[in-house]
Scaffold this motif. Sequence first.
Motif, PDB file in Angstrom:
ATOM      1  N   SER A 294     -12.887   1.048  -2.858  1.00 48.70           N
ATOM      2  CA  SER A 294     -13.210   2.335  -2.238  1.00 48.70           C
ATOM      3  C   SER A 294     -14.096   3.276  -3.049  1.00 48.70           C
ATOM      4  O   SER A 294     -15.112   3.764  -2.538  1.00 48.70           O
ATOM      5  CB  SER A 294     -11.922   3.045  -1.847  1.00 48.70           C
TER       6      SER A 294
ATOM      7  N   SER B   6      -6.511  -2.244   4.512  1.00 53.00           N
ATOM      8  CA  SER B   6      -6.070  -1.239   3.546  1.00 53.00           C
ATOM      9  C   SER B   6      -5.552   0.018   4.230  1.00 53.00           C
ATOM     10  O   SER B   6      -5.942   0.318   5.372  1.00 53.00           O
ATOM     11  CB  SER B   6      -7.289  -0.879   2.691  1.00 53.00           C
TER      12      SER B   6
ATOM     13  N   TYR C 220     -15.529   2.915   2.928  1.00 49.95           N
ATOM     14  CA  TYR C 220     -14.685   1.726   2.698  1.00 49.95           C
ATOM     15  C   TYR C 220     -13.647   1.573   3.807  1.00 49.95           C
ATOM     16  O   TYR C 220     -13.468   0.481   4.363  1.00 49.95           O
ATOM     17  CB  TYR C 220     -14.015   1.894   1.338  1.00 49.95           C
TER      18      TYR C 220
ATOM     19  N   GLY D 272     -11.337   0.899  -7.401  1.00 46.63           N
ATOM     20  CA  GLY D 272     -10.453   1.390  -6.355  1.00 46.63           C
ATOM     21  C   GLY D 272     -10.099   2.845  -6.593  1.00 46.63           C
ATOM     22  O   GLY D 272     -10.444   3.428  -7.629  1.00 46.63           O
ATOM     23  N   THR D 273      -9.387   3.419  -5.620  1.00 50.47           N
ATOM     24  CA  THR D 273      -8.992   4.816  -5.763  1.00 50.47           C
ATOM     25  C   THR D 273      -7.499   4.920  -6.063  1.00 50.47           C
ATOM     26  O   THR D 273      -7.050   5.904  -6.636  1.00 50.47           O
ATOM     27  CB  THR D 273      -9.352   5.595  -4.480  1.00 50.47           C
ATOM     28  N   SER D 274      -6.755   3.871  -5.688  1.00 52.14           N
ATOM     29  CA  SER D 274      -5.336   3.866  -6.056  1.00 52.14           C
ATOM     30  C   SER D 274      -5.162   3.403  -7.505  1.00 52.14           C
ATOM     31  O   SER D 274      -4.037   3.255  -7.977  1.00 52.14           O
ATOM     32  CB  SER D 274      -4.549   2.957  -5.108  1.00 52.14           C
ATOM     33  N   ASP D 275      -6.257   3.221  -8.204  1.00 53.22           N
ATOM     34  CA  ASP D 275      -6.219   2.688  -9.577  1.00 53.22           C
ATOM     35  C   ASP D 275      -5.498   3.605 -10.569  1.00 53.22           C
ATOM     36  O   ASP D 275      -5.160   3.180 -11.667  1.00 53.22           O
ATOM     37  CB  ASP D 275      -7.641   2.453 -10.124  1.00 53.22           C
TER      38      ASP D 275
HETATM   39  N1  SER Z   1      -6.464   0.039  -3.279  1.00 54.27           N
HETATM   40  C1  SER Z   1      -7.761   0.077  -2.682  1.00 54.27           C
HETATM   41  C2  SER Z   1      -8.640   1.053  -3.329  1.00 54.27           C
HETATM   42  O1  SER Z   1      -8.145   1.926  -3.979  1.00 54.27           O
HETATM   43  C3  SER Z   1      -7.645   0.460  -1.247  1.00 54.27           C
HETATM   44  O2  SER Z   1      -7.706  -0.624  -0.454  1.00 54.27           O
HETATM   45  O3  SER Z   1      -9.810   0.975  -3.148  1.00 54.27           O
END
Ligand code: SER
Length: 339
Positions: free
Chosen positions: A80, A122, A152, A193-196
Amino acid sequence: MTGPEPVTLVTGSAGEIGANLVRELVRRGDRVVTVDLRPGREGSGALAHFAGDITDPALWNAFGARYLPRTTFHLAAVLSTHAERSPTLAHRVNIEGTARLLRLARDAGSAANPARFLFPSSIAVYGFPSRSRKAAAGNVREDEHLDPATLYGQQKLYIERLGAALERERPGLDFRAVRFPGLISCDTVPQGGTSDWAPELLHAAARGEPCAFFVRGDARLPFCAMPDAVRGLLQLAGSDRANLRRTAYNLGGSSFSADEVIARVRRDFPDVRVHRALDEERDRIVASWPGAVDDGAARRDFGWAPAHDRETLFSRYLIPGIRARYRRTRDEPSVAEVR
Ligand code: SER
């Protein structure tokens, strides 16, 4: 044998999900062929590896000369944050690359024996215009709030719909998608990613390195342990088509705010150093995604039942796994910057 050999194809095989999935598929006895930008891993158990870009026709010509993708797990993607920053690349990989793979799969199947195509979608397909709407939404079901704020998320939703449309248009394709929450693994750190923020914090803590934390303390997302995510994907892949009432299913996860993750990590790594380095763009993306999802349909239709809850996610999986991982490899490079 005459003609191309039927195989299970995994794209993005060296990524977060791919590395875990390939191990499991090989263990189950699948004949696996992998594709990734990165070289294949020695001892992965795959029959063959194609190193290259999924948008490169030459790669697929070489693949198609030898193999027939009877089942495809198409994990290669621009995640994302990376997609927002590189929209042209994201379109090429997430849309054009995936559309090619869908056609390849459909051509490998027939009406009597359709080829399966597993697509990791997602929570990014959902979109909230404000934090208050997100907070009020509770557990989001599959058909609600489908107004993605990111490119995304729009791309994931489009591919879900394209897969379903191609399946209806001509027999040969059996398209199935899971909408993953944030995934968290004790082995790997995602890139782009953004949930990283959660995996980055955990891995930095285990390495004794400081972590630049890019979301607000009240940013909230659901998180799922990687082994549960892989199990869910395999359950969906293996289930009888007659039981599946949807194209795309939520897989759930334990809902954590950023501050809750920090507090939980601190219980086991009291010296963790967190620097607040708010990234407005990434924080806004998190604010548009649900804080929790309803995964009742996956539970009913294909027996999805994650092994971990919000406590065992850390106590039985992440903390012991990550300690063992960094005891094994002290030379791992630092958490990669988003390119
Ligand atoms: N975990 C993914 C993200 O942060 C989302 O699909 O890009």
